[in-house]
Design a protein around this motif. Structure first.
Motif, PDB file in Angstrom:
ATOM      1  N   LEU A   1      32.701  -5.107 -19.006  1.00  0.00           N
ATOM      2  CA  LEU A   1      34.094  -5.191 -18.584  1.00  0.00           C
ATOM      3  C   LEU A   1      34.451  -6.666 -18.445  1.00  0.00           C
ATOM      4  O   LEU A   1      33.771  -7.405 -17.732  1.00  0.00           O
ATOM      5  CB  LEU A   1      34.295  -4.465 -17.248  1.00  0.00           C
ATOM      6  CG  LEU A   1      35.688  -4.553 -16.639  1.00  0.00           C
ATOM      7  CD1 LEU A   1      36.730  -3.885 -17.543  1.00  0.00           C
ATOM      8  CD2 LEU A   1      35.700  -3.920 -15.252  1.00  0.00           C
TER       9      LEU A   1
ATOM     10  N   VAL B   1      37.366  -9.205 -17.203  1.00  0.00           N
ATOM     11  CA  VAL B   1      38.581  -9.282 -16.398  1.00  0.00           C
ATOM     12  C   VAL B   1      39.056 -10.737 -16.383  1.00  0.00           C
ATOM     13  O   VAL B   1      38.422 -11.604 -15.782  1.00  0.00           O
ATOM     14  CB  VAL B   1      38.340  -8.799 -14.944  1.00  0.00           C
ATOM     15  CG1 VAL B   1      39.652  -8.767 -14.175  1.00  0.00           C
ATOM     16  CG2 VAL B   1      37.653  -7.438 -14.927  1.00  0.00           C
TER      17      VAL B   1
ATOM     18  N   GLN C   1      35.497  -3.490 -22.715  1.00  0.00           N
ATOM     19  CA  GLN C   1      36.817  -3.125 -22.219  1.00  0.00           C
ATOM     20  C   GLN C   1      37.359  -4.348 -21.498  1.00  0.00           C
ATOM     21  O   GLN C   1      36.610  -5.039 -20.793  1.00  0.00           O
ATOM     22  CB  GLN C   1      36.764  -1.936 -21.270  1.00  0.00           C
ATOM     23  CG  GLN C   1      38.151  -1.544 -20.785  1.00  0.00           C
ATOM     24  CD  GLN C   1      38.205  -0.142 -20.222  1.00  0.00           C
ATOM     25  OE1 GLN C   1      37.333   0.669 -20.449  1.00  0.00           O
ATOM     26  NE2 GLN C   1      39.251   0.137 -19.483  1.00  0.00           N
ATOM     27  N   THR C   2      38.648  -4.600 -21.674  1.00  0.00           N
ATOM     28  CA  THR C   2      39.242  -5.773 -21.044  1.00  0.00           C
ATOM     29  C   THR C   2      40.347  -5.362 -20.077  1.00  0.00           C
ATOM     30  O   THR C   2      40.986  -4.325 -20.245  1.00  0.00           O
ATOM     31  CB  THR C   2      39.824  -6.751 -22.091  1.00  0.00           C
ATOM     32  OG1 THR C   2      40.887  -6.108 -22.801  1.00  0.00           O
ATOM     33  CG2 THR C   2      38.753  -7.214 -23.063  1.00  0.00           C
ATOM     34  N   LEU C   3      40.534  -6.224 -19.086  1.00  0.00           N
ATOM     35  CA  LEU C   3      41.603  -6.052 -18.100  1.00  0.00           C
ATOM     36  C   LEU C   3      42.286  -7.380 -17.880  1.00  0.00           C
ATOM     37  O   LEU C   3      41.618  -8.419 -17.785  1.00  0.00           O
ATOM     38  CB  LEU C   3      41.039  -5.607 -16.753  1.00  0.00           C
ATOM     39  CG  LEU C   3      40.643  -4.172 -16.538  1.00  0.00           C
ATOM     40  CD1 LEU C   3      40.071  -3.999 -15.136  1.00  0.00           C
ATOM     41  CD2 LEU C   3      41.837  -3.262 -16.729  1.00  0.00           C
TER      42      LEU C   3
ATOM     43  N   GLU D   1      43.439  -3.460 -11.140  1.00  0.00           N
ATOM     44  CA  GLU D   1      42.901  -2.296 -11.827  1.00  0.00           C
ATOM     45  C   GLU D   1      41.367  -2.278 -11.882  1.00  0.00           C
ATOM     46  O   GLU D   1      40.775  -1.351 -12.424  1.00  0.00           O
ATOM     47  CB  GLU D   1      43.460  -2.264 -13.253  1.00  0.00           C
ATOM     48  CG  GLU D   1      44.974  -2.200 -13.292  1.00  0.00           C
ATOM     49  CD  GLU D   1      45.545  -2.453 -14.686  1.00  0.00           C
ATOM     50  OE1 GLU D   1      44.764  -2.525 -15.653  1.00  0.00           O
ATOM     51  OE2 GLU D   1      46.770  -2.583 -14.792  1.00  0.00           O
ATOM     52  N   VAL D   2      40.734  -3.294 -11.319  1.00  0.00           N
ATOM     53  CA  VAL D   2      39.278  -3.442 -11.447  1.00  0.00           C
ATOM     54  C   VAL D   2      38.512  -2.242 -10.915  1.00  0.00           C
ATOM     55  O   VAL D   2      37.678  -1.667 -11.614  1.00  0.00           O
ATOM     56  CB  VAL D   2      38.795  -4.747 -10.762  1.00  0.00           C
ATOM     57  CG1 VAL D   2      37.290  -4.756 -10.621  1.00  0.00           C
ATOM     58  CG2 VAL D   2      39.267  -5.957 -11.529  1.00  0.00           C
TER      59      VAL D   2
ATOM     60  N   LYS E   1      39.361   0.870 -10.129  1.00  0.00           N
ATOM     61  CA  LYS E   1      39.637   2.126 -10.834  1.00  0.00           C
ATOM     62  C   LYS E   1      38.955   2.119 -12.208  1.00  0.00           C
ATOM     63  O   LYS E   1      38.354   3.119 -12.617  1.00  0.00           O
ATOM     64  CB  LYS E   1      41.151   2.311 -10.987  1.00  0.00           C
ATOM     65  CG  LYS E   1      41.547   3.591 -11.691  1.00  0.00           C
ATOM     66  CD  LYS E   1      43.046   3.761 -11.716  1.00  0.00           C
ATOM     67  CE  LYS E   1      43.574   2.989 -12.908  1.00  0.00           C
ATOM     68  NZ  LYS E   1      44.990   3.195 -13.172  1.00  0.00           N
ATOM     69  N   THR E   2      39.029   1.000 -12.892  1.00  0.00           N
ATOM     70  CA  THR E   2      38.435   0.900 -14.223  1.00  0.00           C
ATOM     71  C   THR E   2      36.919   0.978 -14.156  1.00  0.00           C
ATOM     72  O   THR E   2      36.286   1.629 -14.993  1.00  0.00           O
ATOM     73  CB  THR E   2      38.877  -0.403 -14.914  1.00  0.00           C
ATOM     74  OG1 THR E   2      40.307  -0.408 -15.007  1.00  0.00           O
ATOM     75  CG2 THR E   2      38.283  -0.525 -16.300  1.00  0.00           C
TER      76      THR E   2
ATOM     77  N   ALA F   1      35.830   4.564 -13.783  1.00  0.00           N
ATOM     78  CA  ALA F   1      35.992   5.360 -15.006  1.00  0.00           C
ATOM     79  C   ALA F   1      35.085   4.877 -16.143  1.00  0.00           C
ATOM     80  O   ALA F   1      34.497   5.682 -16.862  1.00  0.00           O
ATOM     81  CB  ALA F   1      37.455   5.314 -15.453  1.00  0.00           C
ATOM     82  N   TYR F   2      34.951   3.573 -16.298  1.00  0.00           N
ATOM     83  CA  TYR F   2      34.239   2.991 -17.437  1.00  0.00           C
ATOM     84  C   TYR F   2      32.741   2.842 -17.204  1.00  0.00           C
ATOM     85  O   TYR F   2      31.946   2.922 -18.120  1.00  0.00           O
ATOM     86  CB  TYR F   2      34.868   1.630 -17.771  1.00  0.00           C
ATOM     87  CG  TYR F   2      34.332   0.951 -18.990  1.00  0.00           C
ATOM     88  CD1 TYR F   2      34.402   1.536 -20.243  1.00  0.00           C
ATOM     89  CD2 TYR F   2      33.763  -0.322 -18.896  1.00  0.00           C
ATOM     90  CE1 TYR F   2      33.917   0.884 -21.371  1.00  0.00           C
ATOM     91  CE2 TYR F   2      33.281  -0.987 -20.018  1.00  0.00           C
ATOM     92  CZ  TYR F   2      33.365  -0.370 -21.247  1.00  0.00           C
ATOM     93  OH  TYR F   2      32.892  -1.018 -22.360  1.00  0.00           O
TER      94      TYR F   2
END
Length: 119
Positions: free
Chosen positions: A6, A8, A30-32, A37-38, A40-41, A44-45
């Motif tokens: 991830l 961010v 996956q990028t944010l 949103e960290v 929650k992501t 899920a991820y």
């Protein structure tokens, strides 16, 4: 097994560059752009490693890192902080699993990631 990372960072150019490089090296990325949103992501991820910018549009990545390390469900995930502000390097090590200064060398980035994933 493909490792999930991830990224961010509020800088689209940095996010895209890291994603491109890591994808070429067979990482799932996956990028944010937003720190809000960290958590929650992550739930899920379920990343194997997090690259986290320190300066996220007014939010402090070191605070996010500390919260991640304090939570049992995320404390095992390596967090490497990234920043163009070198003064954060020494204060970041006690909270994170590593620090990478921007601009970064691709081989150094890959070395840090591989070291943490092998640990």
């Amino acid at each position: 097994m493909i490792k999930k990372i991830l990224v961010v960072d509020d800088d689209a150019g940095i996010r895209d560059a890291i994603e491109t490089v890591l994808t070429e090296y067979d990482y799932e990325v996956q990028t944010l752009a937003r720190a809000e949103e960290v958590f929650k992501t992550i739930k899920a991820y379920q990343p194997d490693l997090i690259l986290l910018d320190i300066m996220l549009g007014g939010l402090d990545g070191t605070v996010i890192c500390s919260a991640l390390k304090a939570m049992p469900e995320t404390s095992h995930i390596p967090v490497i902080l990234i920043s163009a502000h070198y003064q954060f390097a020494s204060s970041s090590y006690d909270k994170a699993d590593g620090f990478i200064p921007k601009p970064f060398d691709i081989s150094y980035l890959l070395e840090k990631i591989e070291t943490q994933l092998a640990a």
